[in-house]
Every structure is written in structure tokens, then in C-alpha cells.
Design a protein around this motif. Sequence first.
Motif, PDB file in Angstrom:
ATOM      1  N   SER A 198      42.363  47.556  49.515  1.00 49.57           N
ATOM      2  CA  SER A 198      42.407  46.536  48.456  1.00 49.57           C
ATOM      3  C   SER A 198      40.990  46.193  47.981  1.00 49.57           C
ATOM      4  CB  SER A 198      43.127  45.279  48.956  1.00 49.57           C
ATOM      5  OG  SER A 198      42.567  44.830  50.163  1.00 49.57           O
ATOM      6  N   ARG A 199      40.029  46.239  48.907  1.00 48.15           N
ATOM      7  CA  ARG A 199      38.646  45.980  48.528  1.00 48.15           C
ATOM      8  C   ARG A 199      38.144  47.069  47.566  1.00 48.15           C
ATOM      9  NH1 ARG A 199      33.360  44.184  50.257  1.00 48.15           N
ATOM     10  NH2 ARG A 199      31.987  45.250  48.788  1.00 48.15           N
ATOM     11  N   LYS A 225      43.272  36.265  37.933  1.00 47.28           N
ATOM     12  CA  LYS A 225      44.132  35.959  39.083  1.00 47.28           C
ATOM     13  C   LYS A 225      45.202  37.037  39.254  1.00 47.28           C
ATOM     14  CE  LYS A 225      46.823  32.659  36.328  1.00 47.28           C
ATOM     15  NZ  LYS A 225      47.242  31.273  36.133  1.00 47.28           N
ATOM     16  N   GLU A 226      45.613  37.677  38.126  1.00 48.54           N
ATOM     17  CA  GLU A 226      46.613  38.748  38.212  1.00 48.54           C
ATOM     18  C   GLU A 226      46.024  39.964  38.943  1.00 48.54           C
ATOM     19  OE1 GLU A 226      45.945  37.182  35.311  1.00 48.54           O
ATOM     20  OE2 GLU A 226      47.784  35.985  35.124  1.00 48.54           O
ATOM     21  N   GLN A 227      44.779  40.334  38.593  1.00 44.66           N
ATOM     22  CA  GLN A 227      44.131  41.476  39.255  1.00 44.66           C
ATOM     23  C   GLN A 227      43.987  41.219  40.751  1.00 44.66           C
ATOM     24  OE1 GLN A 227      40.570  41.621  36.832  1.00 44.66           O
ATOM     25  NE2 GLN A 227      41.244  43.525  35.841  1.00 44.66           N
ATOM     26  N   ILE A 228      43.589  40.011  41.084  1.00 43.84           N
ATOM     27  CA  ILE A 228      43.407  39.666  42.491  1.00 43.84           C
ATOM     28  C   ILE A 228      44.740  39.763  43.226  1.00 43.84           C
ATOM     29  CG2 ILE A 228      42.765  37.791  44.068  1.00 43.84           C
ATOM     30  CD1 ILE A 228      40.700  36.937  41.883  1.00 43.84           C
ATOM     31  N   ALA A 229      45.803  39.273  42.587  1.00 37.09           N
ATOM     32  CA  ALA A 229      47.133  39.314  43.211  1.00 37.09           C
ATOM     33  C   ALA A 229      47.634  40.763  43.342  1.00 37.09           C
ATOM     34  CB  ALA A 229      48.116  38.469  42.408  1.00 37.09           C
ATOM     35  N   GLU A 230      47.452  41.552  42.275  1.00 32.60           N
ATOM     36  CA  GLU A 230      47.942  42.936  42.275  1.00 32.60           C
ATOM     37  C   GLU A 230      47.314  43.800  43.373  1.00 32.60           C
ATOM     38  OE1 GLU A 230      47.243  44.620  38.389  1.00 32.60           O
ATOM     39  OE2 GLU A 230      48.611  43.121  37.542  1.00 32.60           O
ATOM     40  N   ASP A 234      41.880  39.942  49.572  1.00 32.98           N
ATOM     41  CA  ASP A 234      41.806  38.634  50.227  1.00 32.98           C
ATOM     42  C   ASP A 234      40.400  38.036  50.071  1.00 32.98           C
ATOM     43  OD1 ASP A 234      40.159  39.944  51.988  1.00 32.98           O
ATOM     44  OD2 ASP A 234      41.558  39.882  53.658  1.00 32.98           O
ATOM     45  N   GLY A 235      40.197  36.888  50.685  1.00 28.15           N
ATOM     46  CA  GLY A 235      38.928  36.179  50.532  1.00 28.15           C
ATOM     47  C   GLY A 235      37.733  37.029  50.913  1.00 28.15           C
ATOM     48  N   THR A 236      37.871  37.820  51.980  1.00 27.88           N
ATOM     49  CA  THR A 236      36.757  38.648  52.429  1.00 27.88           C
ATOM     50  C   THR A 236      36.450  39.745  51.418  1.00 27.88           C
ATOM     51  OG1 THR A 236      37.524  38.235  54.653  1.00 27.88           O
ATOM     52  CG2 THR A 236      35.913  39.975  54.385  1.00 27.88           C
ATOM     53  N   ASP A 237      37.512  40.382  50.880  1.00 27.95           N
ATOM     54  CA  ASP A 237      37.328  41.411  49.852  1.00 27.95           C
ATOM     55  C   ASP A 237      36.557  40.821  48.677  1.00 27.95           C
ATOM     56  OD1 ASP A 237      38.896  43.184  51.330  1.00 27.95           O
ATOM     57  OD2 ASP A 237      40.744  42.587  50.324  1.00 27.95           O
TER      58      ASP A 237
END
Lengths: 320, 320
Positions: A198-199, A225-230, A234-237
Motif C-alpha cells: 500500500s505504501r 481521502k479516496e486515494q488514501i482509502a483505496e 495507513d498512518g505509517t505509509d
Amino acid sequence: MSEILDIAAALSRLLKAENVLLICHKNPDGDTIGSAAALYWALKGLGKTVAVLCADPIPSRYDYMDIGLYTGQFTPGYTVAVDVAGIQLFGDSIAEYTRRIDMCIDHHPSNSGYADCMLLDGDAAATAEIIYELLTAIGTEITPTIADCLYTGLSTDTGCFKFANTTARTHEIAAKLITAGASLVKLNNILFESKSRSRLAIERLALESLEYSFGGRCATVYLTKEQIAETGADGTDLEGITSLPRMIEGVEVGITIRQQPTGSYKVSVRTVTGVDASAICAHLGGGGHKQAAGCELLGSLDNAKAALLTEVEKALCKES
Amino acid sequence: MSEILDIAAALSRLLKAENVLLICHKNPDGDTIGSAAALYWALKGLGKTVAVLCADPIPSRYDYMDIGLYTGQFTPGYTVAVDVAGIQLFGDSIAEYTRRIDMCIDHHPSNSGYADCMLLDGDAAATAEIIYELLTAIGTEITPTIADCLYTGLSTDTGCFKFANTTARTHEIAAKLITAGASLVKLNNILFESKSRSRLAIERLALESLEYSFGGRCATVYLTKEQIAETGADGTDLEGITSLPRMIEGVEVGITIRQQPTGSYKVSVRTVTGVDASAICAHLGGGGHKQAAGCELLGSLDNAKAALLTEVEKALCKES
């Protein structure tokens, strides 16, 4: 303002304290967790009742610290904030425990002085450096677990000894922690040598959104926010992405804008020496260090960008 | 085989040597250049005639070392190979100077013992660690320039203190070099905190070519000579890519295949602890360290990949 303590005075109060609650900042990073965990194990070793409290969950990558979390198992008798520069960084969900803080141990020069007393060393690269000196002063044995906790704080806050805050003392302490049994290979792999799929996905999207301003002196990356959700980042990424724009050749200010689930924008500013990131963010209600700061903006993306770039321009002018 | 020297014996020979030619390995990295440069400045400080020779140009990012290159200005009286594990690493263009090597200073356990005598420390994270000890034994003042050279070797060969070869001694020496005036912030920015636009471009292409094998335990990245030419990626950009596939979560063997202008394939293998990269490459005519090795393959890409994956499978089986 807080009463300012030296190591000996801080030590004497900690040795007297009972039912100690150690409190981390929200969105916890390696230094607040590692520092609290090291102090947790040291105080436990002295036979004290102690636990760690954080408004947000401790990321699973830090499981090796084996921290005892606070779940209401005792009534706190003494509260110690670790690596927390201001009360707004505690998080609302633990407000009942942060109304009064007995002691704060921190390395942020910007610390607001909210605690009754404070052990502050603005020259320390990480709060973990201060905790190391405190534990050495107590005469605590630096067990391999404590060494792991402190190495985590030291290495994460310096980007593995890369950032400008790294000093000879940072390396000296790292050497001592390795000798004490810190699991260097395991920790470096977990903390620095591993990227989730995901990162990688979010990194590719970040690179696609890259915009330059001021003739390439500023680079901005934007994530919806959509890109982050897709991507499932996570917070670390997401934290990892913040160093990306500043890394590009010729870039003096790197900005990462992440749209939050609520729609507000979380902004991370990273700068080269000579450009003050905390000044850029301070004008927008945020703060931080000279080379790494942040703020949160509301309203439209265009307005947020415009406000940011106005401050960036001022900071770039001040430099030249 | 080489006569094995300790620090004192190596020192005594170096002090007797005149018209010293220090020789780096081809495709020079921070350790071979930094180690040779530090020795160059120390011997120069002792009033000796000395120069550095390398088959390939020294990348401009290392300009701060201000090395005196060999251009035929004297007849070499004593040749010292620095960080060169085998004669095939010198490069053909300087063959007239490498037929006989008087001394080799190296940290590769795989050193073939081609030199008359050898100061070898296979536990040193970098040849720069050995040079530091040598200079300390001479009693040479570690000037800020020498500190910069040694810090470069130390930090580049350990991935800025991240790789498994890093030890307490590495950090101790880093602390001493910082105290001696190494330009930490400048160097870390040059060496680790900066990515050229061409590097970002090649990184994106690498991510697009990513292939997984053995259920995600091996990741392979492939770059054509056209892609390399189009992005303008240089040796440093390409070197940086080699750590990428291994970084992905769950990946134990990361392979980077770069097509060379001649059509052959330069292969870099990076592994996690427990999987022997040098064994994988040794079977294909290459070599290196346990976690980082390389080889060069000819023929079709499919054959090259098949040969590599056969060796990877053996190494993964050996581990489990």
C-alpha cells in the motif's frame, strides 16, 4: 510555566512517584512510544506500578516493545508526558487524564510548558536521548528490550541518523544501545527497510500529483481521502510520503497535503537547512521543528494551497 | 595468497612507501572513494607523493573530497588497492597499474588475496572503518576533510547505518568523525536525502516492471537500456533502485536487472538475513556480500531470469 528540572531533580521525583501514568502524544511515532516504553520498563524494574496511555492505538510494528497499556487498572498518582510538546497533542479522548500533567520529558524547543515540571533538552535529537541519560543516572540496567525501545526513538526521530538533528551524542548512544543488545537488524528492517504494498501504491499516486512552485524550489504532493482509502495506506505509509517531495533535487520546501476523512487537510512541511518549516506552519496555526513541521487547514483545497504557498514564499525570501 | 598484516605492520609499510598510488575499484562507490581519499590526505599530510587512480570517473557528488587523481605525474613506487575484493574489479583501462598490487586494504571477506600483502577486516562495516583505525594508529589528525571522506565510506556502505553490517564500532567511529568536523548535514543531504528527477523517473518505471515470484518471496525489477537512456538515469540513480524490490513487505530476495548498453544484463541481488545473496550470484559467476551481491549475465532476458530464479529457489529452500 513549568519548573525546569535537571536530570538529578527529575530522577528524584520519578523515584518518589507511585502509580505512574506515562502519556504519549496522539498519532504516536517511534520516539514517543519508544521513550515511554523504555521508561515503563525501567520503572517496572524498580517495582513501581506503571502503564502507558495514548489517545491512538500503538501501531503493530512496535509490538516488540511489549508495552503495558493503561486500561484503568490503577488510579494515576503521577502523570508523565513523554515527547509531547503541547496539550493539543494529547488527543481529546484521554482528556480526563491530561488536565494536570506532573512532569513532561521532551526535546521540542517549542514545548509550551504546560506541565508542573519539565525535563527539556532542545539539543537532544530525540526524547529517547534524554531517557537514556535518565536511565543511566538511575543506574538501571539497559536490558535488550529497553535498548530496542530507545534505539527506536533515536533512529526514527533522526530518520536513521540522517536528519540535521543527529549529533555525535546520538551515535554514541546508538553504539551503547547496540552493545546493550538492541536488535539492530530486526529493528532497521521493521523501521526503515520495509515498504508495504500500500505504501508503494500511495507513493506512485503521490509522484503523479507532484507540482512545482517558485522555479522548482517548492514541491507539493496531494493525496485525496479516496486515494488514501483505496490504497489502504495507513498512518505509517502516509508519514513516509512526507519526506518525498523535499528529497527532489533543487527542492527547498517539500509539502504533503493529505485530505482527512472529515475533509480537512493535514499538511506536512519539510525543508532544507536555512528555510524554517516551523515558521511556515506557525502562521497557519501549526508548529514543529525547523526542518519538519505541520498544520491542519480547512476550506477548499485551492485556498489551502494558496495560504501555504504565501507562507512558503515568505520563508524562501527570508532565506535569500 | 597475500601475506596477512595487522594495523601496525600495514602502518610500517605505508610509512616506508614512496610515490604511492591508491587504486579504487571500478564503478566507484562512497567507500572505495572515501577510503582512498582519506588515506590520500593522510599520506599527503606526511609529505608523501600520492595520487588516486580509478578506471571510471569519480561521480561529481563526491567533489567535496577534493581528491588528487593520478594522471601520470609520477612513477608509482608502491600500489595500494582500497576496498577492491578481486582483480576483476579494477577495470581493464588501468591494467598497466594493477598487474602487481603491493598492498590491499579491504573489508570484503571474499577478497581473493591478489595483493602481496593485505590488511583485511571482514567484520568492518566499511573499508573506511579500517582506514580510520590506521590513521588513528599513525596519529594523523583527523581533519574535517578526512572526517568527511571517512564518514562518506562509513555511511554509504551501511546505507546510513541501516544495513546488517552496522555495528557499535560503526556508530562509535561516526561519533568521532562528527566531533572531528564531518559536515553531517551537507553529506547526508548529498548522499541520502536527495533524489534527482531522473531517479524519480527511473523509480516509477522500475515499479511498473515489478514482478513477484515464489508467492511474493522474490521481487524482480527490470530496466531496459532504452529506459535508462531516456530518463537520463546515471550510475548513482540506478544503484539506488537496487534496494527497492527487497524493501517490499514479505520479499526476501529483491532482484534488479539492468540492461547494459552492450546488451548484457547487470544483476543486483539484495536479500534479508538468512538468504545468501552471494551464493545466488556465485553460481552465476558473480559475488559479493551475504545480503548484497551481483553478477553479469549474457543471452536473452528470459534465460537470464530463468537462471536467476533457479538460484533464488535454491537459496530460499536452503533457508527454510
